[in-house]
Design an enzyme around this catalytic site. Structure first.
Site, PDB file in Angstrom:
ATOM      1  N   HIS A 151       0.840  -1.196   0.000  1.00 59.35           N
ATOM      2  CA  HIS A 151       0.000   0.000   0.000  1.00 59.35           C
ATOM      3  C   HIS A 151       0.876   1.247   0.000  1.00 59.35           C
ATOM      4  O   HIS A 151       1.325   1.703   1.043  1.00 59.35           O
ATOM      5  CB  HIS A 151      -0.916  -0.038   1.233  1.00 59.35           C
ATOM      6  CG  HIS A 151      -1.910   1.092   1.279  1.00 59.35           C
ATOM      7  ND1 HIS A 151      -3.003   1.077   2.095  1.00 59.35           N
ATOM      8  CD2 HIS A 151      -1.969   2.272   0.606  1.00 59.35           C
ATOM      9  CE1 HIS A 151      -3.686   2.200   1.935  1.00 59.35           C
ATOM     10  NE2 HIS A 151      -3.075   2.934   1.042  1.00 59.35           N
TER      11      HIS A 151
ATOM     12  N   HIS B 280       1.705   5.026  -2.661  1.00 59.56           N
ATOM     13  CA  HIS B 280       1.233   5.793  -3.821  1.00 59.56           C
ATOM     14  C   HIS B 280       2.341   6.403  -4.662  1.00 59.56           C
ATOM     15  O   HIS B 280       2.081   6.935  -5.734  1.00 59.56           O
ATOM     16  CB  HIS B 280       0.300   6.911  -3.348  1.00 59.56           C
ATOM     17  CG  HIS B 280      -0.878   6.391  -2.585  1.00 59.56           C
ATOM     18  ND1 HIS B 280      -2.009   5.953  -3.209  1.00 59.56           N
ATOM     19  CD2 HIS B 280      -1.080   6.185  -1.262  1.00 59.56           C
ATOM     20  CE1 HIS B 280      -2.880   5.520  -2.299  1.00 59.56           C
ATOM     21  NE2 HIS B 280      -2.336   5.646  -1.109  1.00 59.56           N
TER      22      HIS B 280
ATOM     23  N   HIS C  18     -11.526   3.319   4.657  1.00 58.12           N
ATOM     24  CA  HIS C  18     -12.234   4.579   4.411  1.00 58.12           C
ATOM     25  C   HIS C  18     -13.712   4.369   4.679  1.00 58.12           C
ATOM     26  O   HIS C  18     -14.558   4.555   3.799  1.00 58.12           O
ATOM     27  CB  HIS C  18     -11.982   5.071   2.983  1.00 58.12           C
ATOM     28  CG  HIS C  18     -10.561   5.519   2.770  1.00 58.12           C
ATOM     29  ND1 HIS C  18     -10.106   6.747   3.182  1.00 58.12           N
ATOM     30  CD2 HIS C  18      -9.491   4.886   2.226  1.00 58.12           C
ATOM     31  CE1 HIS C  18      -8.820   6.868   2.887  1.00 58.12           C
ATOM     32  NE2 HIS C  18      -8.411   5.744   2.316  1.00 58.12           N
TER      33      HIS C  18
ATOM     34  N   ASP D 273       4.708   4.553  10.624  1.00 58.60           N
ATOM     35  CA  ASP D 273       5.558   5.750  10.652  1.00 58.60           C
ATOM     36  C   ASP D 273       5.559   6.470  11.999  1.00 58.60           C
ATOM     37  O   ASP D 273       6.247   7.477  12.163  1.00 58.60           O
ATOM     38  CB  ASP D 273       5.151   6.731   9.535  1.00 58.60           C
ATOM     39  CG  ASP D 273       3.724   7.248   9.697  1.00 58.60           C
ATOM     40  OD1 ASP D 273       3.038   6.815  10.644  1.00 58.60           O
ATOM     41  OD2 ASP D 273       3.297   8.069   8.868  1.00 58.60           O
TER      42      ASP D 273
ATOM     43  N   HIS E 294       0.893   8.337  11.771  1.00 57.49           N
ATOM     44  CA  HIS E 294      -0.494   7.909  11.594  1.00 57.49           C
ATOM     45  C   HIS E 294      -1.019   7.224  12.845  1.00 57.49           C
ATOM     46  O   HIS E 294      -2.191   7.344  13.192  1.00 57.49           O
ATOM     47  CB  HIS E 294      -0.609   6.945  10.407  1.00 57.49           C
ATOM     48  CG  HIS E 294      -0.568   7.616   9.070  1.00 57.49           C
ATOM     49  ND1 HIS E 294       0.594   8.073   8.508  1.00 57.49           N
ATOM     50  CD2 HIS E 294      -1.561   7.909   8.186  1.00 57.49           C
ATOM     51  CE1 HIS E 294       0.314   8.617   7.334  1.00 57.49           C
ATOM     52  NE2 HIS E 294      -0.981   8.533   7.121  1.00 57.49           N
TER      53      HIS E 294
ATOM     54  N   ASP F 280       2.032   3.566   3.077  1.00 57.04           N
ATOM     55  CA  ASP F 280       1.102   4.560   2.535  1.00 57.04           C
ATOM     56  C   ASP F 280       1.871   5.801   2.069  1.00 57.04           C
ATOM     57  O   ASP F 280       1.359   6.926   2.148  1.00 57.04           O
ATOM     58  CB  ASP F 280       0.034   4.934   3.577  1.00 57.04           C
ATOM     59  CG  ASP F 280      -1.231   5.523   2.929  1.00 57.04           C
ATOM     60  OD1 ASP F 280      -1.318   5.519   1.683  1.00 57.04           O
ATOM     61  OD2 ASP F 280      -2.114   5.993   3.661  1.00 57.04           O
TER      62      ASP F 280
ATOM     63  N   GLY G 151      -1.009  10.669   3.646  1.00 55.97           N
ATOM     64  CA  GLY G 151       0.073   9.772   3.284  1.00 55.97           C
ATOM     65  C   GLY G 151       1.314  10.038   4.102  1.00 55.97           C
ATOM     66  O   GLY G 151       1.328  10.899   4.985  1.00 55.97           O
TER      67      GLY G 151
END
Lengths: 386, 380
Positions: free
Chosen positions: B54, B56, B190, B243, B246, B269, B304
């Site tokens: 996951h 981007h 989500h 991280d 989050h 992410d 992110g």
């Protein structure tokens, strides 16, 4: 009482919390021997469970009696009710209240402890749920009765009880709380974190200072947030803490009980009922000490909807945990050995081990209580004619 | 090729010193071959290549816009961090943008020119709750539709491996069942789903929780919601963004305790700014502020990360999780949920020779994908 009693052929939940069929010899109120006594006469418990007596470490009353008001007779009524539910040790819990009420109840319960025999469950200490609680997370406690933490006040309350305060719930973020925590720990009073808006760091400080229990985990606490985990983030992940769980499936829903159990493991959860006087009474509306509560579906609520205790026992909690898929052995441990350990009583109660008190509950395989023994004496026996 | 004497994290996720033979891109033998010549790896740990399921983008490249060169840049950045499998993840965008990126990524998969192997695409773009959209644009919200999903599968030439959706949306259960039939891993995310709806989705075949706790209705003890379901159901593996932004460290520990180390998957992410200097960037019409590793929109919404999976592994170890288990959470576990664990995810005979060599201080010496060295320390 006769000085010796032998219980034969029960499925005994032994000290390692596994079941084995064996015999138990009781002498002078204590467990004298566990083994196989072929040829000796005793009570045949074949097909029954012999479990350690349950330990109720957080409850306020039952059968119409509240520890705030109960006289000696009222206390005996509560103890008999608890005994009938397999509970052999009770820790009456005194909430924040008017000074006169707190003083009366500490004296009365203290005297009942000195007297000893209640005819039912043994009283092995008092839990002070207050008065050093957070106004922001007071639940059904009243603001006017909450105090700033003070060693002198704790000492005064403990003296009133005859030195019988075993545990105390405190909000660690209050000014002076850390001193009280350290002082209480030095006096072997178990410190429980509850009715608190503490953040994660403050909670860890309280644990470092000696707190070992989270009071009715999730209730009376800031919700868990993933970037500000608060008191829950600390107590759910620190192995020094045992988490109380109200097992009525209302205060905390089933998936959250499973979550606590998974996070803490079977050694670090304690079932409590947090029951109030409505336990064992018909459901409906009651007014006591100037406050009206509605008891419905096993839970008591104030007129504004605030939950204010349960009308269940920890026996219901054990059954509910089993219903959620937790093994019976572990569900019983959560209601016997684990609270005994956090209260500092595990040397004498909490499991079926030689030299411990002969505190037992005998159940059938459907988890119906057949009999309860405290110190080797029957304090409850099921009878069909009742 | 024979790698000799490395401390190898073996299939049972225990480290043992041994030799590993690679033949035709696969691990052919694990054992002790003292008389044979090989590459001396005695100074290194040999860990299974990490699987990033996951993310981007990175190094200024976003999968929405990246061309073949951009995709290669991302893959090289990941490979240098021990990541041997990447699953490009597409956040919500216009159909035009999504169409472009699906084609672009599937071309990169076919040509196999990327350092880390691209082994599928994660759709995190179609069916999300407007209330828990995080940084996604509400106007891209769509009703779940089997036809639309099938069209995307066609555009990607069958490379969609996983898909995040909000199960409470009308039609979501049909999409879940359809996606399962097409071999796509369903992730719940989500979402504001309640406990019962989440359980229904799990019954229908959902098996991953997307960045658990983030962009979900919070856990309440009398309304446990989707978190109550995914945290307590063993059919579900929980993604965790490692991280420490989050999720607070205590919440990462809570996830590991509640799920056990077989049911957590680390993800980054990460977005295009991973590997770029901190500052303010504007892309696709949106401004992101990168400060102390965190990515935020001007309104403060987290959007992110700039971390990689390897940072997540290190963070878990810092939190007291054994390194063997931290690696598992970033290799075998995501490989399993993606349906790839028969080929990748652990050092096992017959699997792809995807691994990395590192010293005790996480200085990665080399990364191998299919037995080929795709990164070596000191080279770019």
């Amino acid at each position: 009482m006769s000085t010796e009693l032998i219980l034969l052929h029960a499925a005994v939940l032994q000290d390692d919390f596994t079941f084995r069929t064996c015999d138990v010899r009781i002498r002078q109120g204590k467990i004298a021997e566990i083994g196989s006594f072929t040829g000796e006469e005793g009570l045949n418990l074949s097909g029954r469970y012999l479990l350690p007596g349950l330990v109720e470490s957080h409850f306020h009353g039952a059968v119409g009696e509240d520890f705030h008001e109960a006289d000696r007779e009222g206390i005996r009524k509560i103890a008999a009710y608890e005994a009938a539910h397999g509970i052999t040790t009770i820790i009456p819990t005194i909430s924040s209240s008017r000074d006169a009420v707190v003083e009366y109840s500490l004296r009365t319960v203290g005297e009942a402890i000195r007297e000893g025999n209640t005819g039912g469950s043994a009283i092995r200490g008092i839990h002070l749920e207050g008065p050093f609680l957070s106004d922001a997370r007071k639940g059904s406690h009243l603001t006017i009765y909450l105090h700033r933490p003070s060693i002198e006040e704790l000492d005064r309350l403990d003296k009133l009880s005859g030195g019988n305060v075993r545990s105390m719930t405190i909000a660690p973020e209050l000014e002076g709380a850390m001193d009280v925590i350290r002082y209480a720990c030095s006096k072997k009073i178990t410190i429980q974190i509850g009715h608190t808006a503490a953040d994660y760091a403050t909670t860890i400080k309280a644990i470092d200072a000696g707190a070992t229990v989270a009071t009715h985990t999730f209730n009376g606490m800031e919700p868990l947030h993933h970037r500000s985990p608060g008191v829950l983030g600390a107590v759910l992940t620190d192995d020094r803490v045992t988490c109380e769980m109200i097992g009525d499936l209302v205060h905390v829903q089933g998936p959250v009980l499973q979550l606590i159990y998974r996070a803490k493991g079977p050694e670090r959860v304690s079932l409590v009922s947090d029951s109030m006087y409505g336990a064992g009474l018909p459901e409906g509306e009651y007014t006591r000490q100037g406050r009206t509560r509605t008891v419905q579906g096993g839970v008591a609520r104030l007129p504004d909807g605030t939950i204010s205790g349960s009308a269940r026992t920890i026996l219901d909690g054990v059954r509910n945990l089993v219903g959620l898929g937790i093994p019976l052995e572990q569900a019983v441990k959560a209601a016997s050995y684990n609270p005994a350990r956090t209260l500092g009583l595990a040397a004498s109660i909490g499991s079926i081990a030689v030299s411990k008190e002969a505190d037992f509950v005998i159940m059938d395989k459907a988890l119906a209580v057949q009999a309860t023994l405290v110190g080797g004496c029957f304090v409850y026996q099921y009878s069909d004619t009742k | 090729m024979l790698l000799r004497n490395a401390r190898v994290l073996q299939e049972d996720f225990v480290v043992r010193r041994c030799d590993v033979r690679i033949r035709a891109g696969r691990i052919s033998e694990i054992g002790s071959f003292p008389s044979e010549k090989g590459l001396d790896a005695a100074d290194y740990f040999l860990f299974p290549g990490l699987v990033e399921s996951h993310f981007h983008g990175a190094v200024g490249e976003d999968f929405h816009e990246a061309d073949q060169e951009g995709i290669r840049k991302i893959a090289a950045f990941e490979a240098a961090r021990g990541i041997t499998t990447i699953i490009p993840t597409l956040a919500s965008a216009s159909d035009e943008v999504l169409g472009y990126s699906l084609k672009s990524i599937s071309r990169a998969i076919k040509t196999r020119t990327a350092a880390s192997a691209i082994r599928g695409i994660h759709l995190e773009c179609l069916y999300f709750s407007p209330q828990y959209r995080g940084s996604d644009f509400a106007h891209f919200l769509q009703r779940p539709s089997v036809e639309k999903l099938e069209r995307f599968i066609q555009l990607s030439e069958g490379h969609i491996r996983s898909m995040t959706l909000a199960p409470e949306l009308e039609g979501a259960m049909d999409v879940i069942r359809y996606a399962r039939k097409r071999g796509i891993t369903i992730q719940l995310g989500h979402t504001g789903a309640d406990y019962e709806t989440a359980m229904k989705a799990i019954e229908a075949g959902a098996m991953v929780a997307t960045h658990t706790f983030n962009a979900m209705v919070p856990l309440h003890h009398r309304a446990p919601g989707i978190l109550g379901a995914v945290l307590t159901d063993d059919r579900v593996t929980c993604e965790m963004i490692g991280d420490l932004i989050h999720l607070h460290g205590a919440v990462l520990q809570l996830l590991c305790r509640v799920k056990g180390m077989d049911r957590v998957s680390l993800v980054s992410d990460s977005m295009y700014a991973a590997g770029l200097p901190e500052g303010t960037y504007t892309r696709e019409g949106r401004t992101c502020i990168i400060h102390k590793g965190a990515v935020r929109l001007p309104d403060g919404t987290i959007s992110g990360s700039t971390f990689t999976l390897l940072d997540g592994v290190k963070n878990l170890v810092e939190l007291g999780i054994p390194v063997e288990q931290a690696i598992k959470a970033a290799s075998l576990n995501p490989a399993r949920t993606l349906g790839l664990s028969d080929r990748i995810g652990s050092i096992s005979v017959g699997k792809e020779a995807d691994f990395f060599l590192t010293d005790e201080n996480w200085r990665i010496q080399a990364t191998y994908v299919g037995g080929e060295c795709v990164y070596r320390r000191g080279t770019v």
